[in-house]
Motif scaffolding. Structure first.
Motif, PDB file in Angstrom:
ATOM      1  N   ARG A  10     -10.099 114.891 -61.226  1.00 54.50           N
ATOM      2  CA  ARG A  10      -9.099 113.853 -61.266  1.00 54.50           C
ATOM      3  C   ARG A  10      -7.701 114.456 -61.205  1.00 54.50           C
ATOM      4  O   ARG A  10      -6.818 113.968 -60.531  1.00 54.50           O
ATOM      5  N   LEU A  14      -4.672 113.874 -58.696  1.00 52.91           N
ATOM      6  CA  LEU A  14      -3.374 113.423 -59.180  1.00 52.91           C
ATOM      7  C   LEU A  14      -2.277 114.346 -58.695  1.00 52.91           C
ATOM      8  O   LEU A  14      -1.249 113.917 -58.168  1.00 52.91           O
ATOM      9  N   ILE A  17      -1.467 113.737 -55.148  1.00 54.33           N
ATOM     10  CA  ILE A  17      -0.600 112.585 -54.894  1.00 54.33           C
ATOM     11  C   ILE A  17       0.843 112.926 -55.239  1.00 54.33           C
ATOM     12  O   ILE A  17       1.763 112.688 -54.454  1.00 54.33           O
ATOM     13  N   ILE A  25       9.586 113.288 -50.447  1.00 51.06           N
ATOM     14  CA  ILE A  25      10.941 112.996 -50.918  1.00 51.06           C
ATOM     15  C   ILE A  25      11.902 114.140 -50.621  1.00 51.06           C
ATOM     16  O   ILE A  25      12.969 113.933 -50.047  1.00 51.06           O
TER      17      ILE A  25
ATOM     18  N   PRO C  29      -9.408 103.946 -66.053  1.00 50.19           N
ATOM     19  CA  PRO C  29      -8.592 104.034 -64.843  1.00 50.19           C
ATOM     20  C   PRO C  29      -7.098 103.894 -65.150  1.00 50.19           C
ATOM     21  O   PRO C  29      -6.261 104.519 -64.491  1.00 50.19           O
ATOM     22  N   TRP C  32      -5.014 107.197 -65.668  1.00 55.48           N
ATOM     23  CA  TRP C  32      -4.594 108.011 -64.522  1.00 55.48           C
ATOM     24  C   TRP C  32      -3.443 107.364 -63.774  1.00 55.48           C
ATOM     25  O   TRP C  32      -2.516 108.042 -63.335  1.00 55.48           O
ATOM     26  N   LEU C  35      -0.399 107.907 -65.698  1.00 55.57           N
ATOM     27  CA  LEU C  35       0.046 109.282 -65.515  1.00 55.57           C
ATOM     28  C   LEU C  35       0.820 109.433 -64.209  1.00 55.57           C
ATOM     29  O   LEU C  35       1.857 110.105 -64.152  1.00 55.57           O
ATOM     30  N   ILE C  36       0.317 108.798 -63.159  1.00 53.89           N
ATOM     31  CA  ILE C  36       1.025 108.858 -61.871  1.00 53.89           C
ATOM     32  C   ILE C  36       2.387 108.172 -61.999  1.00 53.89           C
ATOM     33  O   ILE C  36       3.400 108.671 -61.503  1.00 53.89           O
ATOM     34  N   ALA C  39       4.637 110.504 -63.763  1.00 52.43           N
ATOM     35  CA  ALA C  39       4.986 111.626 -62.882  1.00 52.43           C
ATOM     36  C   ALA C  39       6.045 111.197 -61.870  1.00 52.43           C
ATOM     37  O   ALA C  39       7.016 111.923 -61.613  1.00 52.43           O
ATOM     38  N   LEU C  40       5.895 110.005 -61.326  1.00 54.01           N
ATOM     39  CA  LEU C  40       6.864 109.531 -60.336  1.00 54.01           C
ATOM     40  C   LEU C  40       8.235 109.310 -60.974  1.00 54.01           C
ATOM     41  O   LEU C  40       9.265 109.642 -60.388  1.00 54.01           O
ATOM     42  N   ILE C  43       9.747 112.655 -61.287  1.00 55.12           N
ATOM     43  CA  ILE C  43      10.192 113.205 -60.002  1.00 55.12           C
ATOM     44  C   ILE C  43      11.451 112.500 -59.515  1.00 55.12           C
ATOM     45  O   ILE C  43      12.450 113.131 -59.151  1.00 55.12           O
ATOM     46  N   PHE C  44      11.432 111.152 -59.545  1.00 58.92           N
ATOM     47  CA  PHE C  44      12.599 110.400 -59.072  1.00 58.92           C
ATOM     48  C   PHE C  44      13.811 110.688 -59.944  1.00 58.92           C
ATOM     49  O   PHE C  44      14.934 110.784 -59.453  1.00 58.92           O
ATOM     50  N   LEU C 304       7.985 103.107 -57.008  1.00 58.14           N
ATOM     51  CA  LEU C 304       8.163 103.698 -55.681  1.00 58.14           C
ATOM     52  C   LEU C 304       9.302 103.022 -54.943  1.00 58.14           C
ATOM     53  O   LEU C 304      10.167 103.682 -54.352  1.00 58.14           O
ATOM     54  N   VAL C 325      -1.345 105.958 -52.106  1.00 64.47           N
ATOM     55  CA  VAL C 325      -1.823 105.910 -53.484  1.00 64.47           C
ATOM     56  C   VAL C 325      -3.007 104.957 -53.605  1.00 64.47           C
ATOM     57  O   VAL C 325      -3.995 105.246 -54.297  1.00 64.47           O
ATOM     58  N   ALA C 328      -6.045 106.697 -52.246  1.00 69.61           N
ATOM     59  CA  ALA C 328      -6.409 107.808 -53.113  1.00 69.61           C
ATOM     60  C   ALA C 328      -7.016 107.306 -54.419  1.00 69.61           C
ATOM     61  O   ALA C 328      -8.045 107.814 -54.879  1.00 69.61           O
TER      62      ALA C 328
END
Ligand SMILES: Nc1ncnc2c1ncn2[C@@H]1O[C@H](COP(=O)(O)OP(=O)(O)OP(=O)(O)O)[C@@H](O)[C@H]1O
Ligand SMILES: [Mg+2]
Lengths: 338, 263, 352
Positions: A10, A14, A17, A25, C29, C32, C35-36, C39-40, C43-44, C304, C325, C328
């Motif tokens: 997983r 992750l 992605i 970006i 689910p 995860w 978590l994404i 993470a985004l 990052i942003f 996003l 996404v 995935a």
């Protein structure tokens, strides 16, 4: 054991992605950074439909002006017209505190409050194309559609010898912007050229297919018809195909609004007789120029709104004869800037 | 002529009593006048060749089909069933070969589906489930039938075929007051799993419910049956206590050999 | 045999228990996707000028942008749980905002507050009504919900166009925006609070009530729901009605945020909300909808969307990124389900 491998898997996914997004970006983000001169202003633009050639041309004009004055431009807008998404984009853009914002509002009301808020916070907002229901923006730039209608009427009268029958394929009855594209034309024709009969307006809702069948019907029902007018590019394409199918290219002239790449090539091929075009390129250019010159004054505090409704930008009547001329270039809508 | 084997000296009325049931599909006469009784506490094996009418009979007894003619009495009262829900209201339920459990729901939720227990007070009025109490009752019911599951809180999709069939039977026994009809409950199961289900059937009958089982697995079903009914071409050709009955007698009845000899 | 019955599970050692909890969290689910999301945001935030993506204003903006998406995703997730679709959501947002807006404009003279309240009620009622129509078409006319809502999508869009002649309604009282649409309560935009509260109710219902179990039963095995004596038609109609009401609330949020209807917008709303629910772990075949996952799935699209604007990237990337996404997430979920070999695990436990 199994759990760890599963978790690990997983995690790889992750990470994949996240990495993809990051690459996308960073990889593409570098293009917008162009520094020049002493003070580089950051300017954000939000348009109604980032994929429409009209706004692409506007972007080209804005980019050119930004480069000239050493400003950085962040171009945004939904991928299809959607007021909610466009207002969201404006709100989000304002978070990054750009020095100035240019918008091309799709709704006359939804942007009033955010523009007021942003201007009060000291960031100038210009409008390129479109107008708000209240005078809240710093400057508004768009063409005088009524004047365009009058010019179109004149050209039509001279092309027809002041006699004929006109069929109009418009967008839909409730759309005020579209209404402007034929209301002035009809008014001037009725007042000055009584020899030209105007048939009741038909509506095709930007559908090429619907325009084709409407035009075919008009041609069949009115053999005397010698001019058709389509209020935008997709409708012009449909009408042109109907004229060709009826083998009436010689006897029926097609007039159309806008100058999309498709329309321009049809103008060159002779399928379209005359186009009347605004200049999104100049609108974008002036929108950015007004922002930069305000910023250069260095005033702080709330930005004063303009007192005039709008500053007219030029429009142009395009025919086969003048379409190639350099002076016509800013009026052709582009699908990319290069 | 079918042998009437109605057991003498019963005080209780039959859980199910059918008289002269007839059901035709177009030109197929699936049931041609079936008489039968099912009493509490007995395990009746309903046997017959393919197409003999066993499934059709079962469906007539639980309201899925309405017979063209004939009478049906449940617990001594004449009834007309219009749906499975009618039959359930009279205390009759069905266990299908294809289960009818919701795979994504837990064992608990499946057992109580349509019969959920709610909490007391305001929460209960809002529809809040009393999961603890439900789990206790489900555990007790499973235990009484000798069903061993890792937990009643795992989804049914995580169970084996035998375990699922066990849950379906437990569910039926929990909500049934009178009789359970099972159409080929072991058809999809292996030997070990079939044994488990067979044991369950005996345990269910021991609780006083009448059980009618359709099966093509003669040896196993005859081991647990207290009575055997054989259908042939939509008629009852044998109805007799299982004790002392040989497999040979049953097969003869199924294929019609008995009829030829006697008739 | 009734005697040998009692299951004799050894009491699990505490470490095992803790591991089981971890395993359950990691196996959910929602974990995860959350978590994404995080993470985004990281990052942003890093890429945005002066890290403005991490400011309060930015989070408020994310929240208010998520309000409508969250409502639609919640609604469609519940429907997916019951094994049904609704692709008429966007059209329903438009129609209910148009009808509610008409009512509000007509009542303008009766005073601002009554006009706004009745307008809001009309939006919700209209949404619920459209939902009920969907439910009735699906159950009583026996039309598959994908097709049924494709039909009502057209009907609602056409009706909204007829009512408005294709151009947006405007001229709503200014208090609509100041008192609700752009109101911030305790640092949270009011529309987001409303959406979150309704999401919370839906979560509680799905998790703790009889109706929740029955909704999932409908989707997991319609047959078993019927055989368990559930009144399937009534349940479905009520479910469509209530999820339609959520859409109606989104319609009201729409006009109160922007002070205008948005008849040409919302065309991809329904697909976006189905995508968000699926990213969050909902099964397209019903019976399984982690609502928390749907929440984070809805947030993902908004993060996003806003994040790309903040870092100055073309809006087209948002569609691409969400698409990647989506695929995935579903792929990973599928793999997880295959590899976990659930029946095997249980059998192993049985043997021990
Ligand atoms: N719905 C139906 N429509 C038409 N014919 C049917 C229907 N159901 C059953 N039949 C016919 O009725 C007869 C009895 O069928 P039934 O299913 O009751 O047999 P069965 O004893 O259960 O057989 P099997 O052991 O193969 O399950 C068969 O000839 C069958 O083809
Ligand atoms: Mg059968």
């Amino acid at each position: 054991m199994r759990m760890r491998t599963r978790g690990a898997q997983r995690l790889t996914g992750l990470a994949g992605i996240a990495a993809l997004t990051a690459v996308a970006i960073t990889g593409c983000g570098s293009s917008s950074s162009s520094s020049g001169g002493s003070k580089s202003y950051s300017i954000a633009a939000v348009v109604a439909d980032a994929a429409d050639p009209y706004y692409v041309s506007m972007q080209c004009g804005a980019e050119q002006e930004a480069k000239r004055s050493g400003a950085k431009l962040n171009w945004q807008g939904p991928a299809a017209v959607d007021t909610a998404k466009e207002v969201s984009a404006l709100n989000t853009v304002s978070i990054t505190k750009p020095d100035g914002i240019m918008i091309s509002p799709f709704s006359p009301t939804a942007f009033v409050a955010p523009v007021q808020r942003i201007m009060k916070a000291g960031t100038p907002v210009t409008l390129a194309d479109g107008e708000l229901s209240q005078k809240v923006a710093y400057r508004t730039f768009h063409a005088d559609i009524n004047a365009a209608g009058a010019a179109l009427a004149q050209r039509m009268a001279s092309a027809l010898g002041a006699h004929g029958t006109l069929g109009i394929v418009a967008q839909d009855p409730g759309d005020p912007l579209d209404g402007n594209r034929y209301a002035a034309l009809i008014k001037v024709l009725e007042a000055k050229y009584p020899g030209i009969t105007v048939l009741p307006v038909q509506y095709a809702n930007v559908s090429t297919a619907r325009s084709a069948s409407i035009a075919a019907g008009l041609l069949r029902a009115h053999p005397e018809l010698n001019v058709l007018y389509a209020t935008n590019g997709p409708q012009a394409a449909g009408v042109a195909s109907a004229i060709a199918a009826a083998k009436r290219q010689g006897s029926v002239k097609l007039f159309a609004f806008d100058a999309t790449p498709q329309e321009v090539s049809q103008l060159k091929s002779g399928a379209i007789d005359t186009l009347v075009a605004q200049s999104p390129f100049l609108e974008g250019q002036q929108g950015v120029r007004a922002l930069v010159s305000y910023l250069k004054q260095g005033t702080s505090g709330p930005v004063p709104a303009a007192t005039e409704a709008y500053v007219p930008t030029p429009f142009k009547v395009l025919t086969k004869d003048n379409v190639e001329a350099p002076a016509s270039k800013p009026f052709l809508y582009l699908s990319s800037c290069s | 002529m079918p042998t009437s084997a109605s057991i003498e000296g019963r005080d209780e009325p039959a859980v199910i009593r059918a008289r002269g049931l007839i059901k035709t599909f177009g030109h197929v006469a699936a049931l041609q006048g079936v008489d039968l009784e099912l009493y509490g506490g007995e395990v009746v094996a309903l046997l017959g060749d393919n197409g003999a009418g066993k499934s059709t009979l079962t469906k007539c007894l639980c309201g899925v089909y309405q017979p063209d003619a004939g009478e049906l009495e449940l617990a001594g009262r004449p009834v007309q069933l219009r749906s499975i829900r009618d039959a359930e209201a009279y205390g009759i339920s069905v266990v299908y070969q294809d289960l009818a459990l919701a795979p994504d729901l837990t064992v608990l939720e499946n057992i109580f589906l349509g019969h959920e227990l709610l909490r007391t007070g305001l929460l209960g009025r809002a529809g809040a489930l009393a999961r603890g109490e439900m789990a206790q009752r489900a555990d007790a019911a499973l235990q009484a039938l000798g069903i061993d599951l890792p937990s009643v809180r795992i989804p049914v999709s995580e169970l084996s075929g035998g375990q699922r069939q066990a849950v379906a039977i437990a569910r039926a026994t929990m909500w049934t007051r009178a009789g359970i009809l099972m159409d080929e409950p072991t058809a999809a199961l292996g030997t070990r799993q079939s044994d488990i289900v067979a044991n369950l059937i005996t345990a269910t009958a021991a609780r006083g419910l009448g059980v009618m089982v359709i099966s093509h697995d003669l040896p196993r079903v005859m081991e647990i049956a207290t009575r055997v009914i054989v259908l042939r071409h939509g008629r009852v050709v044998l109805d007799t206590p299982a004790q002392g009955l040989s497999r040979r007698d049953v097969v003869d009845a199924m294929v019609g050999y008995a009829e030829e000899v006697h008739g | 045999m009734a005697e040998h019955a009692v299951s004799s599970r050894p009491a699990a050692p505490e470490r095992g228990e803790r591991r089981a909890v971890l395993q359950r969290v990691a196996g959910h689910p929602a974990f995860w996707i959350a978590l994404i999301d995080v993470a985004l945001i990281l990052i942003f935030g890093l890429l945005s000028p002066n890290n403005v993506f991490w400011t309060l204003g930015s989070f408020q903006n994310l929240a208010v942008d998520s309000a409508e998406a969250l409502l639609l995703t919640t609604g469609v997730a519940l429907l997916l749980g019951a094994g049904e679709f609704d692709i008429s959501q966007g059209a329903n947002v438009v129609l209910s905002s148009v009808i509610g807006g008409k009512v509000m404009l007509a009542l303008g003279s009766a005073g601002t507050l009554p006009a706004i309240l009745l307008g809001a009620l009309t939006c919700v009622a209209c949404g619920a009504g459209m939902g009920a129509v969907n439910g009735i078409v699906v159950t009583k006319l026996g039309v598959n919900s994908l097709v049924a809502t494709l039909g009502t999508l057209g009907i609602a869009t056409g009706a909204a166009d007829l009512i408005t002649n294709g151009s947006d309604l405007a001229g709503f009282p200014l208090q609509l925006q100041s008192a609700f649409g752009s109101r911030v309560v305790l640092g949270v935009p009011l529309p987001a609070l409303v959406a979150l509260a309704l999401f919370g109710v839906a979560w509680l219902v799905l998790r703790f009530t009889r109706s929740g179990v029955r909704i999932l039963a409908l989707g997991s095995s319609r047959e078993s729901a019927v055989r368990s004596g559930l009144r399937v038609d009534r349940l479905l109609i009520v479910l469509f009605l209530l999820t339609g009401a959520l859409v109606g609330v989104a319609g009201f949020i729409d006009i109160s945020r922007f002070g205008t209807t948005n008849v040409s917008g919302h065309q991809t709303d329904a697909l976006a909300s189905i995508g968000a629910a699926v990213i969050g772990g909902a099964s397209l075949w019903g019976g399984r909808v982690p609502l928390l996952g749907a929440l984070f799935g809805a947030l993902l699209a908004v993060i996003l969307q806003d994040g790309l604007v903040v870092v100055g990237l073309s809006p087209f990337f948002q569609l691409i990124a969400t698409g990647v996404v989506l695929i995935a997430a579903v792929h990973l979920d599928q793999q997880r389900r295959q590899r976990s070999g659930r029946p095997g695990r249980v059998r192993a436990r049985l043997r021990s």
